[in-house]
Scaffold this motif. Structure first.
Motif, short mmCIF file in Angstrom:
data_model
loop_
_atom_site.label_atom_id
_atom_site.label_comp_id
_atom_site.label_asym_id
_atom_site.label_seq_id
_atom_site.Cartn_x
_atom_site.Cartn_y
_atom_site.Cartn_z
N UNK A 251 0.86 -1.19 0.00
CA UNK A 251 0.00 0.00 0.00
C UNK A 251 0.89 1.23 0.00
N UNK A 252 0.81 2.03 -1.08
CA UNK A 252 1.59 3.26 -1.20
C UNK A 252 0.63 4.44 -1.20
N UNK A 253 0.99 5.45 -0.41
CA UNK A 253 0.10 6.60 -0.28
C UNK A 253 0.91 7.89 -0.30
N UNK A 254 0.36 8.90 -0.95
CA UNK A 254 0.90 10.26 -0.90
C UNK A 254 -0.28 11.22 -0.82
N UNK A 255 -0.31 12.02 0.23
CA UNK A 255 -1.44 12.92 0.36
C UNK A 255 -1.45 13.59 1.71
N UNK A 256 -2.61 14.14 2.05
CA UNK A 256 -2.79 14.84 3.31
C UNK A 256 -2.90 13.84 4.45
N UNK A 257 -2.38 14.24 5.59
CA UNK A 257 -2.42 13.40 6.78
C UNK A 257 -3.86 13.02 7.14
N UNK A 258 -4.78 13.98 7.01
CA UNK A 258 -6.18 13.72 7.37
C UNK A 258 -6.81 12.66 6.48
N UNK A 259 -6.43 12.66 5.18
CA UNK A 259 -7.00 11.67 4.27
C UNK A 259 -6.56 10.26 4.68
N UNK A 260 -5.28 10.11 4.96
CA UNK A 260 -4.76 8.80 5.38
C UNK A 260 -5.48 8.32 6.63
N UNK A 261 -5.65 9.23 7.60
CA UNK A 261 -6.30 8.85 8.85
C UNK A 261 -7.72 8.35 8.61
N UNK A 262 -8.48 9.09 7.79
CA UNK A 262 -9.87 8.71 7.53
C UNK A 262 -9.94 7.41 6.75
N UNK A 263 -9.00 7.19 5.85
CA UNK A 263 -9.01 5.97 5.03
C UNK A 263 -8.74 4.73 5.87
N UNK A 264 -7.69 4.76 6.70
CA UNK A 264 -7.29 3.54 7.40
C UNK A 264 -8.21 3.18 8.56
N UNK A 265 -9.08 4.11 8.98
CA UNK A 265 -10.07 3.72 9.99
C UNK A 265 -11.11 2.78 9.42
N UNK A 266 -11.17 2.68 8.09
CA UNK A 266 -12.24 1.93 7.43
C UNK A 266 -11.78 0.61 6.84
N UNK A 267 -10.49 0.29 6.93
CA UNK A 267 -9.99 -0.93 6.27
C UNK A 267 -9.06 -1.71 7.18
N UNK A 268 -8.96 -2.99 6.88
CA UNK A 268 -7.93 -3.87 7.43
C UNK A 268 -7.23 -4.55 6.27
N UNK A 269 -5.92 -4.76 6.41
CA UNK A 269 -5.13 -5.44 5.38
C UNK A 269 -4.24 -6.46 6.07
N UNK A 270 -4.76 -7.64 6.37
CA UNK A 270 -4.04 -8.60 7.21
C UNK A 270 -2.74 -9.12 6.62
N UNK A 271 -2.55 -9.02 5.31
CA UNK A 271 -1.33 -9.55 4.69
C UNK A 271 -0.36 -8.45 4.24
N UNK A 272 -0.64 -7.23 4.60
CA UNK A 272 0.22 -6.12 4.20
C UNK A 272 1.62 -6.28 4.80
N UNK A 273 2.66 -6.12 3.96
CA UNK A 273 4.03 -6.22 4.47
C UNK A 273 4.94 -5.11 3.93
N UNK A 274 4.41 -4.19 3.14
CA UNK A 274 5.22 -3.08 2.64
C UNK A 274 4.31 -1.86 2.42
#
Length: 483
Positions: A251-274
Protein backbone atom coordinates in the motif's frame (compact mmCIF):
# COMPACT_ATOMS: atom_id res chain seq x y z
CA UNK A 1 13.75 -35.99 -26.32
CA UNK A 2 16.81 -34.33 -24.75
CA UNK A 3 16.75 -30.63 -23.90
CA UNK A 4 20.03 -30.14 -25.77
CA UNK A 5 18.46 -31.58 -28.92
CA UNK A 6 15.56 -29.16 -28.62
CA UNK A 7 17.90 -26.18 -28.29
CA UNK A 8 19.99 -27.43 -31.22
CA UNK A 9 16.94 -27.88 -33.43
CA UNK A 10 15.92 -24.25 -32.95
CA UNK A 11 19.22 -23.08 -34.45
CA UNK A 12 19.73 -21.85 -38.01
CA UNK A 13 21.07 -25.12 -39.44
CA UNK A 14 19.44 -28.52 -39.05
CA UNK A 15 20.68 -31.86 -40.36
CA UNK A 16 18.30 -33.89 -42.48
CA UNK A 17 18.04 -36.47 -39.70
CA UNK A 18 17.01 -33.86 -37.19
CA UNK A 19 14.55 -32.37 -39.68
CA UNK A 20 12.88 -35.77 -40.12
CA UNK A 21 12.68 -36.17 -36.36
CA UNK A 22 11.05 -32.76 -36.00
CA UNK A 23 8.54 -33.55 -38.75
CA UNK A 24 7.44 -36.64 -36.81
CA UNK A 25 6.54 -34.61 -33.70
CA UNK A 26 2.82 -34.01 -33.06
CA UNK A 27 1.63 -30.43 -32.72
CA UNK A 28 1.01 -30.65 -28.97
CA UNK A 29 4.64 -31.70 -28.38
CA UNK A 30 5.91 -28.82 -30.53
CA UNK A 31 3.74 -26.45 -28.53
CA UNK A 32 5.24 -27.75 -25.28
CA UNK A 33 8.73 -27.16 -26.70
CA UNK A 34 7.96 -23.62 -27.81
CA UNK A 35 6.41 -22.83 -24.44
CA UNK A 36 9.45 -24.26 -22.63
CA UNK A 37 12.01 -22.37 -24.72
CA UNK A 38 10.19 -19.02 -24.38
CA UNK A 39 11.70 -17.92 -27.72
CA UNK A 40 10.20 -15.85 -30.49
CA UNK A 41 9.68 -18.17 -33.46
CA UNK A 42 8.64 -16.34 -36.61
CA UNK A 43 10.87 -17.21 -39.56
CA UNK A 44 10.13 -20.92 -39.44
CA UNK A 45 8.36 -23.53 -41.52
CA UNK A 46 4.66 -23.40 -42.25
CA UNK A 47 3.88 -26.19 -39.77
CA UNK A 48 5.60 -24.36 -36.93
CA UNK A 49 3.93 -21.07 -37.80
CA UNK A 50 0.57 -22.82 -37.72
CA UNK A 51 1.29 -24.24 -34.27
CA UNK A 52 2.59 -20.92 -32.93
CA UNK A 53 -0.25 -18.78 -34.27
CA UNK A 54 -2.83 -21.36 -33.19
CA UNK A 55 -2.00 -20.87 -29.49
CA UNK A 56 -1.42 -17.13 -28.95
CA UNK A 57 -2.50 -17.18 -25.28
CA UNK A 58 -0.34 -20.17 -24.38
CA UNK A 59 2.76 -18.56 -25.93
CA UNK A 60 1.78 -15.03 -24.85
CA UNK A 61 1.96 -13.67 -28.40
CA UNK A 62 1.29 -9.96 -28.99
CA UNK A 63 1.27 -7.61 -31.94
CA UNK A 64 2.75 -4.28 -30.87
CA UNK A 65 1.15 -1.17 -32.34
CA UNK A 66 2.99 2.16 -31.94
CA UNK A 67 3.09 5.47 -33.84
CA UNK A 68 6.48 4.37 -35.17
CA UNK A 69 5.04 1.17 -36.68
CA UNK A 70 1.74 2.08 -38.36
CA UNK A 71 -1.04 -0.04 -36.97
CA UNK A 72 -2.97 -0.51 -40.19
CA UNK A 73 0.08 -2.02 -41.92
CA UNK A 74 0.65 -4.34 -38.96
CA UNK A 75 -2.94 -5.57 -38.97
CA UNK A 76 -2.86 -6.30 -42.70
CA UNK A 77 0.26 -8.49 -42.49
CA UNK A 78 -0.25 -10.55 -39.36
CA UNK A 79 -2.92 -13.01 -38.18
CA UNK A 80 -5.58 -11.94 -35.68
CA UNK A 81 -3.31 -12.00 -32.65
CA UNK A 82 -3.84 -10.10 -29.36
CA UNK A 83 -2.80 -6.45 -29.61
CA UNK A 84 -0.51 -4.31 -27.47
CA UNK A 85 -0.86 -0.56 -28.02
CA UNK A 86 1.81 1.80 -26.74
CA UNK A 87 3.31 5.23 -27.42
CA UNK A 88 6.79 4.66 -26.01
CA UNK A 89 8.48 5.27 -29.32
CA UNK A 90 11.56 7.51 -29.24
CA UNK A 91 10.24 9.32 -32.31
CA UNK A 92 7.87 12.17 -31.34
CA UNK A 93 4.54 12.16 -33.13
CA UNK A 94 1.43 14.28 -33.39
CA UNK A 95 -0.51 11.75 -35.42
CA UNK A 96 -2.63 9.37 -33.37
CA UNK A 97 -4.80 8.17 -36.25
CA UNK A 98 -3.28 4.68 -36.32
CA UNK A 99 -3.79 4.17 -32.59
CA UNK A 100 -7.39 5.36 -32.88
CA UNK A 101 -7.99 3.08 -35.86
CA UNK A 102 -6.93 0.02 -33.88
CA UNK A 103 -9.05 0.99 -30.90
CA UNK A 104 -12.09 1.49 -33.09
CA UNK A 105 -11.71 -1.56 -35.30
CA UNK A 106 -10.16 -4.14 -32.97
CA UNK A 107 -11.38 -3.39 -29.46
CA UNK A 108 -12.12 -7.09 -28.96
CA UNK A 109 -8.43 -8.01 -29.55
CA UNK A 110 -6.66 -5.39 -27.42
CA UNK A 111 -5.06 -6.90 -24.31
CA UNK A 112 -2.52 -4.22 -23.35
CA UNK A 113 -2.65 -0.39 -23.61
CA UNK A 114 0.36 1.60 -22.43
CA UNK A 115 0.09 5.32 -23.30
CA UNK A 116 2.37 7.66 -21.34
CA UNK A 117 3.77 10.22 -23.82
CA UNK A 118 0.77 11.73 -25.60
CA UNK A 119 -0.17 15.19 -24.35
CA UNK A 120 -3.56 15.75 -22.74
CA UNK A 121 -5.37 16.83 -25.94
CA UNK A 122 -4.10 13.81 -27.89
CA UNK A 123 -4.92 11.50 -25.02
CA UNK A 124 -8.45 12.88 -24.79
CA UNK A 125 -8.96 12.12 -28.51
CA UNK A 126 -7.82 8.56 -27.90
CA UNK A 127 -9.99 8.13 -24.82
CA UNK A 128 -13.03 9.37 -26.76
CA UNK A 129 -12.73 6.24 -28.91
CA UNK A 130 -12.56 3.95 -25.86
CA UNK A 131 -16.22 4.12 -24.90
CA UNK A 132 -16.97 0.60 -26.10
CA UNK A 133 -16.21 -2.66 -24.27
CA UNK A 134 -12.65 -4.06 -24.43
CA UNK A 135 -13.45 -7.59 -23.28
CA UNK A 136 -9.84 -8.88 -23.48
CA UNK A 137 -8.07 -5.90 -21.92
CA UNK A 138 -5.72 -7.00 -19.12
CA UNK A 139 -3.18 -4.19 -18.72
CA UNK A 140 -3.92 -0.46 -18.94
CA UNK A 141 -1.59 2.49 -18.26
CA UNK A 142 -2.68 6.06 -19.07
CA UNK A 143 -0.60 9.14 -18.31
CA UNK A 144 -0.98 12.73 -19.43
CA UNK A 145 2.39 13.41 -21.02
CA UNK A 146 2.25 17.20 -20.51
CA UNK A 147 1.07 17.04 -16.90
CA UNK A 148 -2.31 18.59 -17.72
CA UNK A 149 -5.37 16.92 -16.26
CA UNK A 150 -7.19 14.49 -18.54
CA UNK A 151 -10.73 13.33 -17.77
CA UNK A 152 -11.96 9.81 -18.45
CA UNK A 153 -15.28 9.70 -20.35
CA UNK A 154 -18.31 8.59 -18.35
CA UNK A 155 -18.71 5.44 -20.45
CA UNK A 156 -15.01 4.58 -20.55
CA UNK A 157 -14.45 0.96 -21.70
CA UNK A 158 -18.21 0.60 -21.93
CA UNK A 159 -18.34 0.61 -18.12
CA UNK A 160 -16.96 -2.92 -17.90
CA UNK A 161 -13.51 -4.46 -17.66
CA UNK A 162 -13.94 -8.14 -16.73
CA UNK A 163 -10.36 -9.31 -17.44
CA UNK A 164 -8.43 -6.28 -16.17
CA UNK A 165 -5.49 -7.19 -13.90
CA UNK A 166 -3.39 -3.99 -13.91
CA UNK A 167 -4.67 -0.40 -14.01
CA UNK A 168 -2.55 2.76 -13.71
CA UNK A 169 -3.90 6.28 -14.17
CA UNK A 170 -1.52 9.27 -13.85
CA UNK A 171 -2.89 12.83 -13.71
CA UNK A 172 -6.29 11.49 -14.74
CA UNK A 173 -9.68 12.49 -13.32
CA UNK A 174 -12.00 9.49 -13.17
CA UNK A 175 -15.62 10.43 -12.35
CA UNK A 176 -17.01 7.01 -13.28
CA UNK A 177 -14.17 4.84 -11.91
CA UNK A 178 -16.28 3.14 -9.20
CA UNK A 179 -18.73 1.86 -11.79
CA UNK A 180 -15.87 0.60 -13.95
CA UNK A 181 -14.09 -1.20 -11.12
CA UNK A 182 -17.22 -3.03 -10.00
CA UNK A 183 -16.60 -5.41 -12.90
CA UNK A 184 -12.83 -5.74 -12.27
CA UNK A 185 -12.97 -8.90 -10.19
CA UNK A 186 -9.48 -9.98 -11.39
CA UNK A 187 -7.71 -6.67 -10.69
CA UNK A 188 -4.46 -7.29 -8.78
CA UNK A 189 -2.77 -3.87 -9.10
CA UNK A 190 -4.36 -0.42 -8.94
CA UNK A 191 -2.18 2.69 -9.29
CA UNK A 192 -3.92 6.08 -9.09
CA UNK A 193 -1.06 8.60 -9.21
CA UNK A 194 -0.96 12.40 -9.41
CA UNK A 195 -4.68 12.40 -8.69
CA UNK A 196 -5.87 15.94 -9.55
CA UNK A 197 -8.08 17.81 -7.12
CA UNK A 198 -10.87 17.55 -9.68
CA UNK A 199 -10.57 13.77 -9.34
CA UNK A 200 -10.85 13.81 -5.53
CA UNK A 201 -12.91 11.08 -3.90
CA UNK A 202 -13.59 10.95 -0.19
CA UNK A 203 -11.96 8.18 1.87
CA UNK A 204 -15.38 6.61 2.44
CA UNK A 205 -16.10 6.53 -1.31
CA UNK A 206 -12.62 5.15 -2.03
CA UNK A 207 -13.03 2.33 0.49
CA UNK A 208 -16.40 1.45 -1.00
CA UNK A 209 -14.62 0.89 -4.33
CA UNK A 210 -11.65 -0.96 -2.81
CA UNK A 211 -13.87 -3.32 -0.83
CA UNK A 212 -15.08 -4.89 -4.08
CA UNK A 213 -11.53 -5.66 -5.29
CA UNK A 214 -10.95 -8.91 -3.43
CA UNK A 215 -7.98 -9.90 -5.65
CA UNK A 216 -6.09 -6.62 -5.15
CA UNK A 217 -2.45 -7.17 -4.10
CA UNK A 218 -0.88 -3.75 -4.75
CA UNK A 219 -2.50 -0.35 -4.24
CA UNK A 220 -1.05 3.11 -4.88
CA UNK A 221 -2.96 6.33 -4.09
CA UNK A 222 -1.02 9.54 -4.74
CA UNK A 223 -2.68 12.95 -4.75
CA UNK A 224 -1.32 15.87 -6.73
CA UNK A 225 -2.36 18.64 -4.34
CA UNK A 226 -2.51 19.12 -0.54
CA UNK A 227 -5.99 20.54 -1.14
CA UNK A 228 -7.27 16.98 -1.52
CA UNK A 229 -8.17 16.42 2.10
CA UNK A 230 -11.43 15.44 3.83
CA UNK A 231 -13.90 18.09 4.89
CA UNK A 232 -13.86 17.53 8.63
CA UNK A 233 -17.00 19.63 9.09
CA UNK A 234 -19.07 17.10 7.13
CA UNK A 235 -17.12 14.00 8.11
CA UNK A 236 -19.13 10.98 9.26
CA UNK A 237 -17.86 8.58 11.92
CA UNK A 238 -16.20 5.41 10.59
CA UNK A 239 -18.43 2.35 10.23
CA UNK A 240 -18.67 -0.18 13.05
CA UNK A 241 -17.15 -2.85 10.80
CA UNK A 242 -14.13 -2.30 8.57
CA UNK A 243 -13.70 -3.49 4.98
CA UNK A 244 -11.05 -6.17 4.55
CA UNK A 245 -8.55 -6.21 1.68
CA UNK A 246 -7.70 -9.90 2.05
CA UNK A 247 -4.65 -10.27 -0.22
CA UNK A 248 -3.24 -6.72 -0.25
CA UNK A 249 0.53 -6.86 0.41
CA UNK A 250 1.61 -3.37 -0.76
CA UNK A 251 0.00 0.00 0.00
CA UNK A 252 1.59 3.26 -1.20
CA UNK A 253 0.10 6.60 -0.28
CA UNK A 254 0.90 10.26 -0.90
CA UNK A 255 -1.44 12.92 0.36
CA UNK A 256 -2.79 14.84 3.31
CA UNK A 257 -2.42 13.40 6.78
CA UNK A 258 -6.18 13.72 7.37
CA UNK A 259 -7.00 11.67 4.27
CA UNK A 260 -4.76 8.80 5.38
CA UNK A 261 -6.30 8.85 8.85
CA UNK A 262 -9.87 8.71 7.53
CA UNK A 263 -9.01 5.97 5.03
CA UNK A 264 -7.29 3.54 7.40
CA UNK A 265 -10.07 3.72 9.99
CA UNK A 266 -12.24 1.93 7.43
CA UNK A 267 -9.99 -0.93 6.27
CA UNK A 268 -7.93 -3.87 7.43
CA UNK A 269 -5.13 -5.44 5.38
CA UNK A 270 -4.04 -8.60 7.21
CA UNK A 271 -1.33 -9.55 4.69
CA UNK A 272 0.22 -6.12 4.20
CA UNK A 273 4.03 -6.22 4.47
CA UNK A 274 5.22 -3.08 2.64
CA UNK A 275 3.86 0.45 2.90
CA UNK A 276 5.65 3.64 1.76
CA UNK A 277 3.75 6.68 3.02
CA UNK A 278 4.41 10.28 1.92
CA UNK A 279 2.63 13.04 3.83
CA UNK A 280 2.36 16.58 2.51
CA UNK A 281 4.33 18.98 4.68
CA UNK A 282 2.41 20.63 7.51
CA UNK A 283 3.06 22.07 10.97
CA UNK A 284 1.79 19.15 13.06
CA UNK A 285 2.00 15.44 12.22
CA UNK A 286 -0.19 13.12 14.25
CA UNK A 287 -1.67 9.87 12.92
CA UNK A 288 -3.16 7.81 15.77
CA UNK A 289 -5.53 5.98 13.40
CA UNK A 290 -2.64 4.96 11.15
CA UNK A 291 -0.82 3.60 14.20
CA UNK A 292 -3.92 1.56 15.03
CA UNK A 293 -4.09 0.32 11.43
CA UNK A 294 -0.47 -0.85 11.63
CA UNK A 295 -1.11 -2.53 14.99
CA UNK A 296 -3.91 -4.54 13.34
CA UNK A 297 -1.51 -5.78 10.65
CA UNK A 298 0.25 -9.00 11.74
CA UNK A 299 3.28 -8.55 9.47
CA UNK A 300 4.07 -5.22 11.16
CA UNK A 301 4.04 -6.51 14.73
CA UNK A 302 7.80 -6.11 15.17
CA UNK A 303 10.60 -4.23 13.43
CA UNK A 304 14.34 -4.76 13.79
CA UNK A 305 15.90 -1.57 12.51
CA UNK A 306 15.20 2.02 11.54
CA UNK A 307 16.83 4.17 8.86
CA UNK A 308 16.47 7.95 9.11
CA UNK A 309 17.57 9.39 5.78
CA UNK A 310 17.86 13.06 4.78
CA UNK A 311 18.06 14.38 1.23
CA UNK A 312 17.86 17.75 -0.51
CA UNK A 313 14.07 17.97 -0.59
CA UNK A 314 12.70 15.36 1.82
CA UNK A 315 13.40 13.22 4.86
CA UNK A 316 12.22 9.70 5.55
CA UNK A 317 12.19 7.05 8.23
CA UNK A 318 12.23 3.43 7.14
CA UNK A 319 11.31 0.62 9.55
CA UNK A 320 12.14 -2.89 8.42
CA UNK A 321 12.58 -6.47 9.53
CA UNK A 322 13.23 -9.75 7.79
CA UNK A 323 10.79 -12.64 7.84
CA UNK A 324 12.07 -16.09 8.67
CA UNK A 325 11.76 -19.25 6.61
CA UNK A 326 13.00 -20.47 3.26
CA UNK A 327 11.40 -17.54 1.41
CA UNK A 328 12.39 -14.72 3.69
CA UNK A 329 11.67 -11.14 2.66
CA UNK A 330 11.86 -7.71 4.21
CA UNK A 331 8.84 -6.07 5.76
CA UNK A 332 9.03 -2.33 5.25
CA UNK A 333 7.17 0.67 6.55
CA UNK A 334 8.36 4.05 5.23
CA UNK A 335 7.18 7.54 6.04
CA UNK A 336 8.43 10.46 3.93
CA UNK A 337 8.02 14.20 4.54
CA UNK A 338 8.86 16.50 1.59
CA UNK A 339 10.63 19.67 2.78
CA UNK A 340 13.81 21.57 1.97
CA UNK A 341 15.05 23.16 5.21
CA UNK A 342 17.17 20.68 7.14
CA UNK A 343 16.06 21.90 10.57
CA UNK A 344 12.45 21.37 9.52
CA UNK A 345 13.37 17.91 8.22
CA UNK A 346 14.81 17.00 11.63
CA UNK A 347 11.77 18.44 13.43
CA UNK A 348 9.38 16.59 11.08
CA UNK A 349 11.21 13.29 11.59
CA UNK A 350 10.98 13.76 15.36
CA UNK A 351 7.20 14.24 15.10
CA UNK A 352 6.83 11.26 12.79
CA UNK A 353 8.86 8.97 15.06
CA UNK A 354 6.92 10.15 18.11
CA UNK A 355 3.35 10.49 16.84
CA UNK A 356 2.93 8.77 13.46
CA UNK A 357 4.52 5.34 13.88
CA UNK A 358 4.11 2.43 16.28
CA UNK A 359 6.39 2.51 19.36
CA UNK A 360 10.07 2.32 18.40
CA UNK A 361 11.40 1.19 21.76
CA UNK A 362 12.00 -2.40 20.60
CA UNK A 363 14.32 -1.44 17.73
CA UNK A 364 17.97 -2.36 18.24
CA UNK A 365 19.58 -0.79 15.15
CA UNK A 366 19.34 2.88 14.13
CA UNK A 367 20.97 4.38 11.01
CA UNK A 368 21.16 8.11 10.35
CA UNK A 369 22.68 9.28 7.08
CA UNK A 370 22.19 11.41 3.98
CA UNK A 371 21.03 10.20 0.59
CA UNK A 372 24.32 9.91 -1.37
CA UNK A 373 22.61 10.78 -4.66
CA UNK A 374 20.64 13.79 -3.37
CA UNK A 375 22.41 15.03 -0.22
CA UNK A 376 20.86 17.82 1.85
CA UNK A 377 22.23 21.35 1.68
CA UNK A 378 23.80 22.32 4.99
CA UNK A 379 23.12 25.92 5.94
CA UNK A 380 22.38 26.94 9.52
CA UNK A 381 23.52 24.85 12.46
CA UNK A 382 20.85 22.53 13.86
CA UNK A 383 20.21 22.95 17.57
CA UNK A 384 21.43 20.06 19.73
CA UNK A 385 17.98 19.85 21.31
CA UNK A 386 16.45 18.84 17.96
CA UNK A 387 18.89 15.95 17.53
CA UNK A 388 18.24 14.69 21.07
CA UNK A 389 14.47 14.89 20.53
CA UNK A 390 14.87 12.88 17.32
CA UNK A 391 16.83 10.17 19.15
CA UNK A 392 14.55 9.98 22.19
CA UNK A 393 11.90 7.56 20.83
CA UNK A 394 14.62 4.96 20.12
CA UNK A 395 15.06 3.92 23.74
CA UNK A 396 15.91 0.30 22.91
CA UNK A 397 18.65 0.98 20.36
CA UNK A 398 21.91 -0.88 20.98
CA UNK A 399 23.67 -0.04 17.70
CA UNK A 400 23.85 3.50 16.30
CA UNK A 401 25.19 4.02 12.75
CA UNK A 402 26.17 7.55 11.69
CA UNK A 403 27.45 8.86 8.38
CA UNK A 404 30.40 11.25 8.47
CA UNK A 405 28.32 14.42 8.04
CA UNK A 406 25.75 13.50 10.65
CA UNK A 407 28.30 12.28 13.19
CA UNK A 408 29.75 15.80 13.32
CA UNK A 409 26.31 17.13 14.31
CA UNK A 410 24.86 14.38 16.50
CA UNK A 411 27.94 13.58 18.60
CA UNK A 412 28.11 17.15 20.04
CA UNK A 413 24.45 16.75 21.02
CA UNK A 414 25.16 13.47 22.82
CA UNK A 415 28.05 15.18 24.58
CA UNK A 416 25.52 17.31 26.46
CA UNK A 417 24.12 14.23 28.21
CA UNK A 418 26.02 14.48 31.46
CA UNK A 419 25.14 14.13 35.12
CA UNK A 420 21.50 13.24 35.67
CA UNK A 421 20.77 13.39 31.94
CA UNK A 422 23.15 10.55 31.01
CA UNK A 423 20.39 8.00 30.41
CA UNK A 424 17.80 10.33 28.87
CA UNK A 425 18.63 9.33 25.29
CA UNK A 426 19.71 5.90 23.97
CA UNK A 427 19.99 4.49 27.52
CA UNK A 428 21.17 0.99 26.51
CA UNK A 429 23.43 1.99 23.59
CA UNK A 430 26.34 -0.45 23.20
CA UNK A 431 27.93 0.37 19.82
CA UNK A 432 28.50 3.47 17.72
CA UNK A 433 29.45 2.85 14.10
CA UNK A 434 31.05 5.78 12.29
CA UNK A 435 31.50 6.10 8.54
CA UNK A 436 34.71 8.03 9.22
CA UNK A 437 36.45 6.29 12.09
CA UNK A 438 38.81 9.07 13.13
CA UNK A 439 36.81 12.31 13.33
CA UNK A 440 38.76 15.48 13.95
CA UNK A 441 38.54 18.32 16.42
CA UNK A 442 35.43 18.79 18.54
CA UNK A 443 33.77 15.65 17.17
CA UNK A 444 36.59 13.43 18.42
CA UNK A 445 36.58 15.18 21.79
CA UNK A 446 32.81 14.89 21.99
CA UNK A 447 32.68 11.17 21.32
CA UNK A 448 35.50 10.53 23.80
CA UNK A 449 33.66 12.45 26.47
CA UNK A 450 30.30 10.80 25.75
CA UNK A 451 31.79 7.27 25.77
CA UNK A 452 33.79 7.97 28.92
CA UNK A 453 30.67 9.23 30.72
CA UNK A 454 28.64 6.19 29.72
CA UNK A 455 31.44 3.83 30.80
CA UNK A 456 31.31 5.28 34.31
CA UNK A 457 27.53 5.63 34.70
CA UNK A 458 26.04 2.77 32.65
CA UNK A 459 28.30 0.48 30.56
CA UNK A 460 31.12 0.71 27.98
CA UNK A 461 30.40 1.71 24.38
CA UNK A 462 32.43 0.30 21.51
CA UNK A 463 33.20 2.66 18.60
CA UNK A 464 33.68 0.96 15.26
CA UNK A 465 33.81 1.69 11.56
CA UNK A 466 30.72 1.65 9.39
CA UNK A 467 31.65 0.57 5.87
CA UNK A 468 28.81 1.49 3.54
CA UNK A 469 25.08 2.20 4.05
CA UNK A 470 24.23 0.44 0.77
CA UNK A 471 25.79 -2.83 1.87
CA UNK A 472 24.63 -5.25 4.51
CA UNK A 473 24.82 -2.85 7.41
CA UNK A 474 24.77 -5.47 10.08
CA UNK A 475 27.74 -7.47 8.81
CA UNK A 476 30.01 -4.84 7.27
CA UNK A 477 31.73 -3.47 10.34
CA UNK A 478 35.02 -4.12 12.06
CA UNK A 479 35.69 -3.36 15.71
CA UNK A 480 38.88 -1.35 15.86
CA UNK A 481 39.11 0.37 19.23
CA UNK A 482 37.41 0.87 22.56
CA UNK A 483 37.35 4.11 24.49
Amino acid sequence: MAENDVRYWTGKKLTSRHQRQIDMLPDDVLLEIFDFLEQTLVHVCRQWRSVVFGSPRRLNLRLVCTPKTPARDTLDVWPSLPLLIQDRSDVPTEDVDDIIAVLLECSNRVVDIDLIKFDSSELENILATMQVPFPELIFLVLRSGDGMVTVLPDSFLGGSTPRMEFLQLDCIAFPDLPKLLLSASHLTELHLEDIPHSGYRSPAAMVTVLSTLTSLKRLCLEFKSPRSRPDWASRHPPPLTRSVLPVLTYFQFKGACEYLEDLVTRVDAPRLDSSPITLFNQIVFDTPQFIQFISRTPMFETFERALVVFRDNAARVNLSSQTSGSRSRYRKLNMIIPCIELDWQVSSMEQVCTSCLPPLSALEDLYIYEDPDWPPVWQDKIENTLWLELLQPFSGVKNLYLSEKFASRIIPALQELTGGRTAEVLPILQNIFLEELQPLGTVQEGIQQFVATRQVTIHPIVVSRWVNPKQDMRNNSSHLFLY
